[in-house]
Design a protein around this motif. Structure first.
Motif, PDB file in Angstrom:
ATOM      1  N   MET A 119       0.812  -1.193   0.000  1.00 14.14           N
ATOM      2  CA  MET A 119       0.000   0.000   0.000  1.00 14.14           C
ATOM      3  C   MET A 119       0.857   1.259   0.000  1.00 14.14           C
ATOM      4  SD  MET A 119      -3.401   1.045   1.357  1.00 14.14           S
ATOM      5  CE  MET A 119      -3.917   2.626   1.912  1.00 14.14           C
ATOM      6  N   LYS A 120       1.923   1.283   0.806  1.00 12.73           N
ATOM      7  CA  LYS A 120       2.765   2.478   0.864  1.00 12.73           C
ATOM      8  C   LYS A 120       3.365   2.814  -0.491  1.00 12.73           C
ATOM      9  CE  LYS A 120       5.351   0.996   4.200  1.00 12.73           C
ATOM     10  NZ  LYS A 120       6.385   0.856   5.218  1.00 12.73           N
ATOM     11  N   ALA A 121       3.688   1.803  -1.265  1.00  8.96           N
ATOM     12  CA  ALA A 121       4.297   2.038  -2.572  1.00  8.96           C
ATOM     13  C   ALA A 121       3.357   2.757  -3.524  1.00  8.96           C
ATOM     14  CB  ALA A 121       4.748   0.718  -3.178  1.00  8.96           C
ATOM     15  N   ALA A 122       2.061   2.708  -3.275  1.00  5.65           N
ATOM     16  CA  ALA A 122       1.085   3.356  -4.146  1.00  5.65           C
ATOM     17  C   ALA A 122       0.918   4.842  -3.832  1.00  5.65           C
ATOM     18  CB  ALA A 122      -0.265   2.657  -4.019  1.00  5.65           C
ATOM     19  N   LEU A 123       1.493   5.300  -2.737  1.00  5.61           N
ATOM     20  CA  LEU A 123       1.327   6.694  -2.321  1.00  5.61           C
ATOM     21  C   LEU A 123       2.528   7.542  -2.732  1.00  5.61           C
ATOM     22  CD1 LEU A 123       0.041   6.043   1.298  1.00  5.61           C
ATOM     23  CD2 LEU A 123      -1.314   6.600  -0.723  1.00  5.61           C
ATOM     24  N   PRO A 124       2.294   8.830  -3.013  1.00  8.98           N
ATOM     25  CA  PRO A 124       3.421   9.714  -3.300  1.00  8.98           C
ATOM     26  C   PRO A 124       4.357   9.801  -2.096  1.00  8.98           C
ATOM     27  CG  PRO A 124       1.330  10.799  -3.782  1.00  8.98           C
ATOM     28  CD  PRO A 124       1.014   9.513  -3.078  1.00  8.98           C
ATOM     29  N   ASN A 125       5.628  10.026  -2.342  1.00  9.02           N
ATOM     30  CA  ASN A 125       6.618  10.188  -1.279  1.00  9.02           C
ATOM     31  C   ASN A 125       7.482  11.402  -1.616  1.00  9.02           C
ATOM     32  OD1 ASN A 125       8.156   9.799   0.975  1.00  9.02           O
ATOM     33  ND2 ASN A 125       9.345   8.109   0.134  1.00  9.02           N
ATOM     34  N   PRO A 126       6.895  12.605  -1.530  1.00  6.68           N
ATOM     35  CA  PRO A 126       7.616  13.798  -1.957  1.00  6.68           C
ATOM     36  C   PRO A 126       8.762  14.157  -1.025  1.00  6.68           C
ATOM     37  CG  PRO A 126       5.568  14.427  -0.921  1.00  6.68           C
ATOM     38  CD  PRO A 126       5.571  12.921  -1.003  1.00  6.68           C
ATOM     39  N   VAL A 127       9.782  14.774  -1.587  1.00  7.69           N
ATOM     40  CA  VAL A 127      10.878  15.341  -0.804  1.00  7.69           C
ATOM     41  C   VAL A 127      10.448  16.739  -0.406  1.00  7.69           C
ATOM     42  CG1 VAL A 127      13.269  16.100  -0.867  1.00  7.69           C
ATOM     43  CG2 VAL A 127      12.610  13.971  -2.004  1.00  7.69           C
ATOM     44  N   LEU A 128      10.511  17.051   0.874  1.00  8.25           N
ATOM     45  CA  LEU A 128      10.135  18.374   1.361  1.00  8.25           C
ATOM     46  C   LEU A 128      11.363  19.276   1.365  1.00  8.25           C
ATOM     47  CD1 LEU A 128       7.892  17.309   4.378  1.00  8.25           C
ATOM     48  CD2 LEU A 128       7.184  17.858   2.041  1.00  8.25           C
TER      49      LEU A 128
END
Length: 88
Positions: free
Chosen positions: A1-10
């Motif tokens: 599930m986590k892989a389906a979510l965006p993981n933006p760099v802040l």
């Protein structure tokens, strides 16, 4: 599930979380930062610990509902239509 979510760099900030402390925001230099809700015009609507805990509560509650199979995949910090109103 986590892989389906965006993981933006802040840029200039980091965000972490633990079960016991909720969200923690830090500056790039490691200083404390605050979470905020900002409207589409850039106005800060709410900020600080209340925002962090409200966001954390929504995240935890929606996850628990999913695990329990309740199907409540949308969780609100307060009932829709009651924004800014104090409870009776």
């Amino acid at each position: 599930m986590k892989a389906a979510l965006p993981n933006p760099v802040l840029a200039g900030a980091s965000l972490s979380a633990t079960v016991s402390t909720g969200f923690t925001a830090k500056t790039e230099a490691g200083g404390n930062a605050r979470l905020a809700i900002i409207d589409e015009n850039g106005n800060v609507i709410a900020q600080g610990q209340d925002v962090a805990w409200a966001a954390w509560r929504v995240c935890v509650e929606v996850q628990e509902n999913f695990w329990e199979g309740q199907g409540h995949l949308v969780v609100h910090t307060q009932p829709p239509g009651s924004i800014g109103k104090q409870p009776d």
